[in-house]
Design an enzyme around this catalytic site. Structure first.
Site, short mmCIF file in Angstrom:
data_model
loop_
_atom_site.label_atom_id
_atom_site.label_comp_id
_atom_site.label_asym_id
_atom_site.label_seq_id
_atom_site.Cartn_x
_atom_site.Cartn_y
_atom_site.Cartn_z
N PHE A 356 0.64 -1.21 -0.09
CA PHE A 356 0.00 -0.02 0.04
C PHE A 356 0.76 1.33 -0.10
O PHE A 356 0.35 2.47 0.03
CB PHE A 356 -0.94 -0.03 1.31
N LYS A 374 6.20 7.58 5.04
CA LYS A 374 5.54 6.44 4.20
C LYS A 374 4.36 7.12 3.17
O LYS A 374 3.39 7.46 3.82
CB LYS A 374 4.54 5.63 5.08
N ASP A 479 -0.19 -8.44 10.97
CA ASP A 479 0.84 -8.28 10.21
C ASP A 479 2.34 -8.34 10.83
O ASP A 479 2.84 -7.64 10.33
CB ASP A 479 0.58 -7.40 9.13
#
Length: 574
Positions: A356, A374, A479
């Site tokens: 993503f 990010k 995750d």
């Protein structure tokens, strides 16, 4: 470009609406030619430059909408000449300087929103005393300093007051109690101290946020009597004493009191320690003995505290300055700031890339703070949900082994495309994956001793224990893998990337709000097998991933994801 010719329009023109376009340029000073203008709207454009002083000559102006532009410079004091102004919206720009006290002359003003700028200095008492303000006064996300003027008590008709995330100090004035019409009161993210003042007259208050200050003393029991109160946030102060259990305090979903170490009692869902009962008074003959014991204990503790502080200060001084330069507050950054910080998101500064988003190393001016940016790939399905999940998770967690956020940027780029980015402190030693599976040329430099591996394991376990057991609402990471565990210069581990995070209800099931992205939850080889079969998300999934990660840490093996892909029977073995 905004054409200069608009200043030649008819003087009978009453409304000029050019908002929500990709139009750029500056506002011409001759805008004052439009003498009968009562609505001027440039919101949501690319217009830059300063607001011309001549706007103050538009004596018939009622509505001024210049929010979400690229305006710089000062707020013109000439606006105070327009006594009939009803609405001023200047938020989400780059305006600087002080708030002009002349705005206090706008005696018809209903709404004033100057939030999300770079304004500094104190709040003028002439402005805070405008009794005509009845809808909104918003000065949030600036750098305003000094005390909150006692003249705030004049805002008896105001419905919403937001002065959060500034550097205001001093005590919250008791005159605030006179603002009887307030429904929303946001004072969080400042440096207010002293006790919470009595707010008995705020009969209509619905949202009250005093978090992130230096407030002390007990929680006033009178707050529990406000039947209209929907949400109360008192977290991260220095409050002490017993938490009430009536009114809003009876519903854990409507209150936040975390970060106040000396609070006790309350409902069981808050997980606070019970309050100690007051012991019976001792006979007078024992007072001297008790006093000697207390003073002796205090002296011993003080000596120990000084020794520990000396050691901590010495350790901090040995750390590199780049880490210490990060500010705990949230800094407002623009797309242009991040573009410059990362060299135009250059591939030379690319740290890593995921499903993503891509992560870039950068240097944030003017302090030169080293950051990791990010940038979300919003064209990817699920990227927006991942962004919202990470923002929501980071908003609710604070732990020494969870990655901290510097700030968030949600704007449009120079091509008017939506842009979203998360800014983190830069971790000098990269991810755990780089240390467990280094490249051949780095084999000698990146070697983890058994002690390092054990400390990293303890750090990760502490983070998971906090997420599962100590958060107000339990969070499942979903995750956990080596590339999502970051290491600072001391090889302290920080769990990162909450893009797939899930909030759980008290029963341990998925909360009503689903913030995680669609598809398989986690990375193949680390995610619990039931996730791939549509199983219910729970904390056991993180425990499973943690177990797989332990095998990888202590057996010096190849990445679990690679082994999983090569062996078709791995899922059955799991």
């Amino acid at each position: 470009m905004l054409p200069y010719s608009i200043t030649n329009l008819s003087t009978t023109l009453t409304k000029l609406l050019i908002g929500n376009n990709g139009i750029s340029g500056t506002i011409p000073g001759e805008i004052s030619n439009l003498v009968n203008l009562n609505v001027l709207n440039t919101q949501g454009t690319l217009i830059n430059g300063s607001i011309p002083d001549s706007v103050g000559m538009l004596s018939n102006l009622k509505n001024l909408h210049m929010e979400s532009n690229r305006l710089t410079g000062n707020i013109p004091s000439s606006l105070g000449n327009i006594r009939g102004l009803l609405y001023i919206y200047l938020q989400d720009n780059s305006l600087e300087g002080t708030i002009p006290s002349s705005l206090g002359n706008c005696t018809s003003l209903i709404t004033l929103d100057i939030s999300q700028n770079k304004l500094s200095g104190s709040i003028p008492k002439q402005v805070i005393a405008l009794s005509s303000l009845s809808v909104l006064l918003n000065m949030a996300y600036n750098s305003l300093s000094g005390p909150l003027p006692v003249e705030i008590g004049n805002l008896t008709n105001l419905a919403a007051l937001d002065i959060s995330n500034n550097i205001l100090s001093g005590e919250i004035p008791h005159t605030l109690e006179s603002c009887s019409s307030l429904e929303i009161l946001y004072l969080q993210g400042n440096f207010f101290q002293g006790t919470i003042p009595p707010l008995n007259n705020l009969k209509n208050i619905q949202y009250l946020d005093l978090s992130g200050n230096n407030l002390s003393g007990n929680i006033p029991k009178s707050i529990a009597k406000h039947v209209s109160l929907r949400n109360l946030n008192l977290s991260f102060n220095n409050l002490d004493g017993e938490v009430p259990v009536q009114g809003v305090f009876a519903d854990a979903s409507r209150i936040q009191v975390t970060g106040n170490m000396n609070l006790c009692g309350g409902i069981k869902e808050l997980h606070l320690h019970p309050c100690l009962k007051h012991a019976n008074k001792r006979p007078k003959k024992h007072i001297t003995l008790i006093l000697v014991l207390v003073l002796g204990t205090f002296a011993a503790c003080l000596t120990l505290l000084l020794l520990v502080s000396f050691c901590c200060v010495k350790k901090v001084k040995q750390r590199p300055s780049s880490a210490s330069s990060l500010r705990e507050g949230y800094t407002k950054v623009s797309y242009e700031d991040l573009l410059n910080a990362t060299g135009g998101f250059s591939s030379n500064n690319l740290i890593g890339s995921g499903s993503f988003g891509s992560v870039y190393k950068g240097s944030l001016s003017p302090e030169g703070t080293i950051i990791a940016v990010k940038v979300l790939k919003l064209e990817k399905r699920g990227a927006m949900k991942s962004f919202l999940a990470e923002c929501e998770a980071l908003r609710n967690i604070r732990h020494r082994n969870l990655v901290k956020i510097v700030t968030v940027c949600s704007r449009v780029d120079f091509d008017s495309n939506e842009f979203k980015a998360l800014v983190y402190p830069f971790m000098e030693n990269g991810s755990l994956d780089e240390w467990l599976h280094p490249k051949e040329e780095q084999m000698m430099q990146k070697r983890l001793s058994i002690l390092h591996r054990l400390n990293i394991t303890i750090d990760m376990a502490s983070a998971l224990h906090y997420l599962h057991r100590q958060c107000h609402t339990p969070i499942v990471h979903c995750d956990l893998k080596p590339s999502n565990v970051l290491l600072d210069n001391d090889l302290t581990a920080f769990v990162s990337d909450f893009g797939l995070a899930k909030f759980l209800s008290d029963s341990g099931q998925d909360a009503d709000v689903n913030l995680s992205s669609v598809g398989i939850k986690g990375t193949v080889g680390y995610a619990a097998p039931e996730y791939g079969m549509g199983g219910q998300v729970s904390s056991q999934g993180d425990v499973y991933s943690f177990g797989i990660l332990l095998l990888e840490i202590f057996t010096w093996r190849r990445p679990t994801s690679e082994l999983f892909e090569e062996n078709e029977k791995s899922s059955q073995l799991c």
